[in-house]
Design a protein around this motif. Structure first.
Motif, PDB file in Angstrom:
ATOM      1  N   PRO A   1      29.575  24.522  -0.591  1.00  0.00           N
ATOM      2  CA  PRO A   1      30.656  23.732   0.014  1.00  0.00           C
ATOM      3  C   PRO A   1      30.778  22.337  -0.596  1.00  0.00           C
ATOM      4  N   ALA A   2      29.672  21.719  -0.964  1.00  0.00           N
ATOM      5  CA  ALA A   2      29.736  20.378  -1.543  1.00  0.00           C
ATOM      6  C   ALA A   2      30.423  20.430  -2.901  1.00  0.00           C
ATOM      7  N   GLY A   3      30.001  21.357  -3.750  1.00  0.00           N
ATOM      8  CA  GLY A   3      30.577  21.461  -5.084  1.00  0.00           C
ATOM      9  C   GLY A   3      32.048  21.834  -5.047  1.00  0.00           C
TER      10      GLY A   3
ATOM     11  N   ILE B   1      29.651  24.739 -12.248  1.00  0.00           N
ATOM     12  CA  ILE B   1      28.624  25.643 -12.773  1.00  0.00           C
ATOM     13  C   ILE B   1      27.806  26.153 -11.591  1.00  0.00           C
ATOM     14  N   GLU B   2      27.739  27.478 -11.431  1.00  0.00           N
ATOM     15  CA  GLU B   2      27.029  28.072 -10.288  1.00  0.00           C
ATOM     16  C   GLU B   2      26.097  29.171 -10.795  1.00  0.00           C
ATOM     17  N   ARG B   3      24.858  29.137 -10.316  1.00  0.00           N
ATOM     18  CA  ARG B   3      23.891  30.099 -10.856  1.00  0.00           C
ATOM     19  C   ARG B   3      24.047  31.489 -10.247  1.00  0.00           C
ATOM     20  N   GLU B   4      24.653  31.587  -9.065  1.00  0.00           N
ATOM     21  CA  GLU B   4      24.772  32.908  -8.436  1.00  0.00           C
ATOM     22  C   GLU B   4      26.064  33.610  -8.843  1.00  0.00           C
TER      23      GLU B   4
ATOM     24  N   GLY C   1      27.655  29.067  -2.020  1.00  0.00           N
ATOM     25  CA  GLY C   1      26.331  28.501  -1.731  1.00  0.00           C
ATOM     26  C   GLY C   1      25.681  29.154  -0.531  1.00  0.00           C
ATOM     27  N   ILE C   2      24.986  28.359   0.238  1.00  0.00           N
ATOM     28  CA  ILE C   2      24.231  28.876   1.369  1.00  0.00           C
ATOM     29  C   ILE C   2      25.179  29.477   2.423  1.00  0.00           C
ATOM     30  N   LEU C   3      26.446  29.056   2.415  1.00  0.00           N
ATOM     31  CA  LEU C   3      27.386  29.563   3.420  1.00  0.00           C
ATOM     32  C   LEU C   3      27.668  31.058   3.263  1.00  0.00           C
TER      33      LEU C   3
ATOM     34  N   ASP D   1      17.439  24.736  13.326  1.00  0.00           N
ATOM     35  CA  ASP D   1      18.597  25.596  13.609  1.00  0.00           C
ATOM     36  C   ASP D   1      18.557  26.931  12.872  1.00  0.00           C
ATOM     37  N   ILE D   2      18.085  26.918  11.650  1.00  0.00           N
ATOM     38  CA  ILE D   2      18.095  28.177  10.891  1.00  0.00           C
ATOM     39  C   ILE D   2      17.153  29.182  11.551  1.00  0.00           C
ATOM     40  N   GLY D   3      15.978  28.694  12.014  1.00  0.00           N
ATOM     41  CA  GLY D   3      15.029  29.567  12.693  1.00  0.00           C
ATOM     42  C   GLY D   3      15.615  30.122  13.986  1.00  0.00           C
TER      43      GLY D   3
ATOM     44  N   GLY E   1      26.352  16.535  -0.711  1.00  0.00           N
ATOM     45  CA  GLY E   1      25.859  17.692   0.045  1.00  0.00           C
ATOM     46  C   GLY E   1      24.366  17.595   0.279  1.00  0.00           C
ATOM     47  N   ASN E   2      23.721  18.755   0.342  1.00  0.00           N
ATOM     48  CA  ASN E   2      22.318  18.793   0.736  1.00  0.00           C
ATOM     49  C   ASN E   2      21.343  18.279  -0.315  1.00  0.00           C
ATOM     50  N   CYS E   3      21.777  18.066  -1.548  1.00  0.00           N
ATOM     51  CA  CYS E   3      20.841  17.437  -2.490  1.00  0.00           C
ATOM     52  C   CYS E   3      20.835  15.923  -2.289  1.00  0.00           C
TER      53      CYS E   3
ATOM     54  N   HIS F   1      22.184  17.905   5.487  1.00  0.00           N
ATOM     55  CA  HIS F   1      23.241  17.795   6.504  1.00  0.00           C
ATOM     56  C   HIS F   1      23.088  18.897   7.519  1.00  0.00           C
ATOM     57  N   ASP F   2      23.476  18.642   8.788  1.00  0.00           N
ATOM     58  CA  ASP F   2      23.538  19.765   9.718  1.00  0.00           C
ATOM     59  C   ASP F   2      24.958  20.243   9.911  1.00  0.00           C
ATOM     60  N   LEU F   3      25.944  19.438   9.551  1.00  0.00           N
ATOM     61  CA  LEU F   3      27.318  19.877   9.697  1.00  0.00           C
ATOM     62  C   LEU F   3      28.010  19.906   8.346  1.00  0.00           C
ATOM     63  N   VAL F   4      28.539  21.067   8.028  1.00  0.00           N
ATOM     64  CA  VAL F   4      29.149  21.238   6.719  1.00  0.00           C
ATOM     65  C   VAL F   4      30.423  20.397   6.601  1.00  0.00           C
ATOM     66  N   ASP F   5      31.066  20.114   7.745  1.00  0.00           N
ATOM     67  CA  ASP F   5      32.291  19.309   7.717  1.00  0.00           C
ATOM     68  C   ASP F   5      32.044  17.960   7.012  1.00  0.00           C
TER      69      ASP F   5
HETATM   70  C1  LIG Z   1      20.766  28.640   7.396  1.00  0.00           C
HETATM   71  C2  LIG Z   1      21.703  27.473   7.578  1.00  0.00           C
HETATM   72  C3  LIG Z   1      22.494  27.388   8.730  1.00  0.00           C
HETATM   73  C4  LIG Z   1      23.423  26.376   8.884  1.00  0.00           C
HETATM   74  N1  LIG Z   1      24.231  26.351   9.995  1.00  0.00           N
HETATM   75  C5  LIG Z   1      25.260  25.441  10.078  1.00  0.00           C
HETATM   76  C6  LIG Z   1      26.214  25.465  11.164  1.00  0.00           C
HETATM   77  O1  LIG Z   1      26.108  26.272  12.090  1.00  0.00           O
HETATM   78  N2  LIG Z   1      27.243  24.586  11.159  1.00  0.00           N
HETATM   79  C7  LIG Z   1      27.388  23.694  10.133  1.00  0.00           C
HETATM   80  O2  LIG Z   1      28.369  22.936  10.128  1.00  0.00           O
HETATM   81  N3  LIG Z   1      26.484  23.609   9.128  1.00  0.00           N
HETATM   82  C8  LIG Z   1      25.426  24.460   9.065  1.00  0.00           C
HETATM   83  N4  LIG Z   1      24.516  24.405   8.022  1.00  0.00           N
HETATM   84  C9  LIG Z   1      24.612  23.292   7.078  1.00  0.00           C
HETATM   85  C10 LIG Z   1      25.571  23.501   5.915  1.00  0.00           C
HETATM   86  O3  LIG Z   1      25.836  24.846   5.734  1.00  0.00           O
HETATM   87  C11 LIG Z   1      24.940  22.949   4.697  1.00  0.00           C
HETATM   88  O4  LIG Z   1      24.734  21.602   4.946  1.00  0.00           O
HETATM   89  C12 LIG Z   1      25.845  23.133   3.467  1.00  0.00           C
HETATM   90  O5  LIG Z   1      25.964  24.498   3.164  1.00  0.00           O
HETATM   91  C13 LIG Z   1      25.284  22.407   2.265  1.00  0.00           C
HETATM   92  O6  LIG Z   1      26.137  22.617   1.157  1.00  0.00           O
HETATM   93  P1  LIG Z   1      25.744  22.305  -0.340  1.00  0.00           P
HETATM   94  O7  LIG Z   1      26.936  22.666  -1.137  1.00  0.00           O
HETATM   95  O8  LIG Z   1      25.193  20.938  -0.437  1.00  0.00           O
HETATM   96  O9  LIG Z   1      24.501  23.253  -0.678  1.00  0.00           O
HETATM   97  P2  LIG Z   1      24.408  24.833  -0.922  1.00  0.00           P
HETATM   98  O10 LIG Z   1      25.313  25.564  -0.020  1.00  0.00           O
HETATM   99  O11 LIG Z   1      22.967  25.151  -0.891  1.00  0.00           O
HETATM  100  O12 LIG Z   1      24.943  25.036  -2.415  1.00  0.00           O
HETATM  101  C14 LIG Z   1      24.211  24.662  -3.565  1.00  0.00           C
HETATM  102  C15 LIG Z   1      24.636  25.560  -4.709  1.00  0.00           C
HETATM  103  O13 LIG Z   1      24.097  25.078  -5.935  1.00  0.00           O
HETATM  104  C16 LIG Z   1      23.672  26.179  -6.719  1.00  0.00           C
HETATM  105  N5  LIG Z   1      22.660  25.657  -7.681  1.00  0.00           N
HETATM  106  C17 LIG Z   1      21.468  25.077  -7.393  1.00  0.00           C
HETATM  107  N6  LIG Z   1      20.814  24.711  -8.518  1.00  0.00           N
HETATM  108  C18 LIG Z   1      21.603  25.092  -9.558  1.00  0.00           C
HETATM  109  C19 LIG Z   1      21.472  24.991 -10.996  1.00  0.00           C
HETATM  110  N7  LIG Z   1      20.412  24.431 -11.574  1.00  0.00           N
HETATM  111  N8  LIG Z   1      22.474  25.474 -11.771  1.00  0.00           N
HETATM  112  C20 LIG Z   1      23.583  26.034 -11.175  1.00  0.00           C
HETATM  113  N9  LIG Z   1      23.763  26.149  -9.854  1.00  0.00           N
HETATM  114  C21 LIG Z   1      22.789  25.686  -9.038  1.00  0.00           C
HETATM  115  C22 LIG Z   1      23.135  27.148  -5.696  1.00  0.00           C
HETATM  116  O14 LIG Z   1      23.096  28.459  -6.188  1.00  0.00           O
HETATM  117  C23 LIG Z   1      24.123  26.982  -4.546  1.00  0.00           C
HETATM  118  O15 LIG Z   1      25.214  27.878  -4.645  1.00  0.00           O
HETATM  119  C24 LIG Z   1      23.534  25.397   7.877  1.00  0.00           C
HETATM  120  C25 LIG Z   1      22.699  25.439   6.744  1.00  0.00           C
HETATM  121  C26 LIG Z   1      21.787  26.457   6.588  1.00  0.00           C
HETATM  122  C27 LIG Z   1      20.891  26.466   5.360  1.00  0.00           C
END
Ligand SMILES: Cc1cc2nc3c(=O)[nH]c(=O)nc-3n(C[C@H](O)[C@H](O)[C@H](O)COP(=O)(O)OP(=O)(O)OC[C@H]3O[C@@H](n4cnc5c(N)ncnc54)[C@H](O)[C@@H]3O)c2cc1C
Ligand code: SF4
Lengths: 118, 414
Positions: free
Chosen positions: B13-15, B32-35, B40-42, B165-167, B295-297, B301-305
């Motif tokens: 979501p951040a990217g 660039i996405e490795r998967e 992402g985690i969503l 929350d994840i647990g 984002g999470n790096c 964050h607890d809220l994706v918004d």
């Molecule tokens: C299990 C769980 C439950 C959650 N529940 C809620 C909820 O109920 N409500 C809510 O609002 N928020 C929730 N969140 C929080 C929210 O989903 C996260 O804060 C958000 O997804 C973070 O987004 P991100 O893009 O920073 O990270 P991510 O979603 O982790 O994305 C990072 C991406 O980077 C890629 N990447 C990493 N390293 C590399 C590399 N070297 N080269 C290429 N690609 C790479 C990964 O593959 C991944 O796709 C939850 C989070 C988790 C983990």
């Protein structure tokens, strides 16, 4: 009686009192808390999110959810029913896969575009 | 000239939000996405509760991501490379990114870099559990991947360590799928997850929550056979005589997330020990010019918004032209952390958005912001808890050399 509102992440602590005039709710930051408390003490409801099997090898399960809330006590029955459902085409996010599930008046919708790679 | 104005590392979501904002401002952008899929985690967050702030709807994580994926796919200014893993970044006057994929090793150059590569989970090894190393011990995110993406139930009798929350969400998910969750064990005296998740994930399914208790030892050869749980005092020391053996085949560890910053560290970008992500200014630019973190790096964050919101701020800034910055440190007291930690005085908007977590649970709390000792902004909070991140807009226009301080006070709740 004390209840935690689960409608949004604020998790307001609600004080619920049954009076002659009806149910009195305090502690809510917004009016959705009142509706929640009244339902929770009369007929609790939940939304349900889960997955269903698919026929696609690279997409073994697809995420689904109810597009509204169902009575809490119906959750086990709906889960059991959804175990028998198989997604046999590439649905899009929002598509209905089972309408009016178990006569709850609520549909089960797919929550992802299944035509993506992977 | 660089291949792209902005390269975004990570398609969660951040990217996605950062790329859309950058490309909307005319920047040639690459994700660039490795998967093999964006999101992402969503992708594995099938539960609902996402998007309440942004869309006013309770979406599942998958649906929330899908809204951004659709826009990214339709945007002529964004390219996406999937199954591509960034392994190295070098800096000269531009950034040179080395990535591996089935195409081999590629080199890509970028004027600006946006780190959006998420976080990793703390594992059982990092929480000091004794005993053998049987199969059946896994993090909550791995369990979530098994159940929600692969359709595989990781075990039948599960113990969960950690009340994040994840647990909690996995406790409900495993129960719905037919596993028995014997209990959630939390070493601290208060749960770390949101209260609504305690209610709808544990209470609704009669799953017991054991506070001030932890898993001390695991047993089993090949597969996990049992765990030993034990009470702990407030210094996290085991209390002798409280041990109890619980037969189970799965231990799910949900003990926290750590921002992933190996790539940022390889560029010598300084990290804030409080957030474990880079120090940033209000545009989410790190102390390295042209490098952003979202984002999470940046922080967990607890809220994706809010993830989307900050990512958009960074994306817009990365589309602009580079200008020298005048950075001012923000002093802070009473916080677990405060982001941003710096202000770029040359690009201040009338209001600056801050995100923070309180250092401890507080009641009747006050946030005061001072410039050279004079209060310029004040806000009251009924309740503040470390697991709940707060967002606040503060009108700030300090001058070079002035001292800006954020101060959080209020009654500590035991
Ligand atoms: C299990 C769980 C439950 C959650 N529940 C809620 C909820 O109920 N409500 C809510 O609002 N928020 C929730 N969140 C929080 C929210 O989903 C996260 O804060 C958000 O997804 C973070 O987004 P991100 O893009 O920073 O990270 P991510 O979603 O982790 O994305 C990072 C991406 O980077 C890629 N990447 C990493 N390293 C590399 C590399 N070297 N080269 C290429 N690609 C790479 C990964 O593959 C991944 O796709 C939850 C989070 C988790 C983990
Ligand atoms: S009462 Fe309103 S603000 Fe409070 S938790 Fe319920 S929905 Fe959220």
């Amino acid at each position: 009686m004390r209840l935690v509102c689960i409608v949004c992440p604020n998790s307001c602590l609600l004080e619920v009192e049954k009076t002659d005039a009806g149910v009195k709710v305090t502690g809510n930051k917004c009016k959705r808390g009142i509706t929640f408390a009244i339902e929770e003490v009369t007929a609790p409801k939940r939304s349900l999110t889960t997955t269903v099997r698919t026929v696609f090898e690279n997409f073994p399960v697809a995420p689904v959810r109810t597009n509204g809330e169902i009575p809490k006590e119906k959750i086990p029955a709906v889960m059991a029913y959804l175990k028998t459902v198989v997604a046999d085409k590439r649905y899009k996010a929002g598509d209905v896969i089972c309408g009016n599930v178990l006569d709850t008046g609520v549909d089960i919708i797919i929550t992802i575009d299944m035509d993506q790679e992977g | 000239m660089a291949d792209y104005k902005a390269v975004v590392i990570g398609g969660g979501p951040a990217g996605l939000a950062a790329a859309l904002a950058a490309a909307d401002k005319g920047a040639g952008t690459l994700i660039i996405e490795r998967e093999n899929r964006l999101g992402g985690i969503l992708k594995q967050c099938i539960h609902d509760g996402f998007g309440v702030i942004r869309f006013g709807e309770k979406l599942s994580g998958c649906e929330y991501a899908q809204r951004f994926i659709d826009k990214v796919k339709a945007h002529p200014g964004i390219e996406v490379r999937l199954l591509t893993f960034v392994i190295d970044i070098k800096k000269s006057d531009i950034f040179t990114i080395t990535a591996t994929s089935s195409r081999g090793i590629e080199t890509i150059t970028a004027e600006n870099l946006i780190f959006a590569n998420g976080c990793r989970e703390r594992t059982a090894r990092q929480v000091n559990i004794h005993g053998t190393r049987p199969a059946g011990v896994m993090t909550a995110g791995v369990a979530q991947n098994y159940v929600n993406l692969q359709g595989v139930l990781p075990g039948k009798r599960c113990v969960i360590l950690g009340s994040g929350d994840i647990g909690l969400i996995m406790a409900r998910r495993l129960t719905l799928e037919g596993a028995r969750v014997l209990g959630v064990y939390e070493a601290k005296s208060t749960p770390s997850g949101l209260t609504r998740n305690i209610v709808q994930c544990l209470h609704d399914f009669d799953i017991p929550l054991h506070l001030s208790k932890t898993v001390k030892r695991v047993f089993g050869h090949g597969r996990l056979e049992a765990v030993e749980v034990c009470s702990v005092n407030d210094k996290m020391e085991y209390i002798d005589g409280t041990e109890e053996i619980i037969p189970c085949d799965t231990l799910i560890v949900s003990v926290g997330l750590i921002p992933e910053n190996e790539l940022a560290e390889s560029l010598n970008i300084p990290l804030d020990p409080r957030t474990r992500g880079p120090f940033v200014d209000q545009n989410m630019m790190t102390l390295e010019d042209g490098v952003y973190s979202v984002g999470n790096c940046l922080h967990v964050h607890d809220l994706v918004d809010y993830v989307s919101e900050t990512a958009e701020t960074a994306g817009r800034a990365a589309a602009g032209s580079k200008a020298p910055r005048e950075l001012l440190d923000i002093e802070q007291e009473g916080f677990l952390y405060l982001v941003p930690q710096k202000l770029d005085l040359d690009s201040l908007a009338p209001e600056t958005v801050f995100y923070f977590r309180t250092a401890m649970p507080r009641e009747a709390a006050t946030l005061d912001v001072t410039v050279d000792g004079e209060v310029v902004f004040s806000k009251k909070y009924q309740n503040l808890k470390p697991p709940e991140m707060e967002r606040v807009e503060v009108p700030l226009s300090p001058k070079k050399g002035q001292t800006v301080k954020f101060f959080l006070s209020g009654r500590e709740v035991k």
